[in-house]
Write an enzyme that holds these catalytic residues in place. Sequence first.
Site, short mmCIF file in Angstrom:
data_model
loop_
_atom_site.label_atom_id
_atom_site.label_comp_id
_atom_site.label_asym_id
_atom_site.label_seq_id
_atom_site.Cartn_x
_atom_site.Cartn_y
_atom_site.Cartn_z
N LYS A 191 3.97 -2.97 -3.61
CA LYS A 191 4.14 -2.28 -4.89
C LYS A 191 4.05 -3.30 -6.02
CE LYS A 191 5.15 1.62 -2.76
NZ LYS A 191 4.15 2.70 -2.68
N SER A 214 -1.52 4.18 -2.21
CA SER A 214 -0.49 4.16 -3.25
C SER A 214 -0.70 3.09 -4.30
CB SER A 214 0.89 3.97 -2.61
OG SER A 214 1.02 2.68 -2.04
#
Length: 281
Positions: free
Chosen positions: A156, A85
């Site tokens: 993230k 991701s």
Amino acid sequence: MDTEAQHTERDPSSPADPPTDPAPDDGSRSVRVSEEPEEDPDTGSGRDPSGPSWRRTGLLGAACVVFLLLLSHFVAQPFLIPSGSMEPTLQVGDRIMVNKLAYRFGSEPRRGDVVVFDGTGSFVQEEPAGDPVTGLLHDTAAALGLAAPDETDFVKRVVGIGGDRVVCCDGTGRITVNGARVQEPYLTPGDRPSDVPFDIVVPPGTLWVMGDHRSQSSDSRDHLGSPGGGVVPVDRVVGRADWTVWPFGRWTTVTETDAYDSVPAPPAGGHPTGPRGRGHG
């Protein structure tokens, strides 16, 4: 006159021949040294006492583990990257070192920082506690970077901080923060900033976070309808990802970005609340 020889009894412990006087020591005599090793007081065996015992080796190993656990808890902790991701910034199987002191003394995450956070209550819901022994072993291995992090831990990039209005997308297909268009050079080539439209004003004390591989990242966009509203509380941030330490061929720092340098501070009176975008599954 008795001429019979007198029989003289001798002590059986005495030598048959009378001892002779030892020759004077002129320094040339050799001294025999016993070759038998001294007994090891720790084990009771005849081991060389200069060699380390298993007990000392075990204590040293335990002390090293305790030191590493304390270091990972308070200073810097390795994390294993389990998914793509955050590609191309972080690859599957990378081990990153998370700086836990980055936000410890009054500093807070900035736009563009790559952070590790506990998503409990925002990205995932509270779950019943499992087997404590298994959990402890896993947590220890994860703290040393030997196992994948907990399913509640995520990595993230911060796109919006408290007070920011983050919108996707403008007429050119780019994200804007507080009205400023953001050029994102860290995205996976071929990925668009987002396939899902959204317009969010980030509440104070929280973060809007997204992955660099937008088409493969489950991030704030996916949780707009969740109880947490898709944002992550700042106090859930574990630390900032500063280094990639494994494999050796990728040993490098996580490069800072200037993509948000032109983003203005949010207005003092706050943004008008925009329509909430829908997330994707």
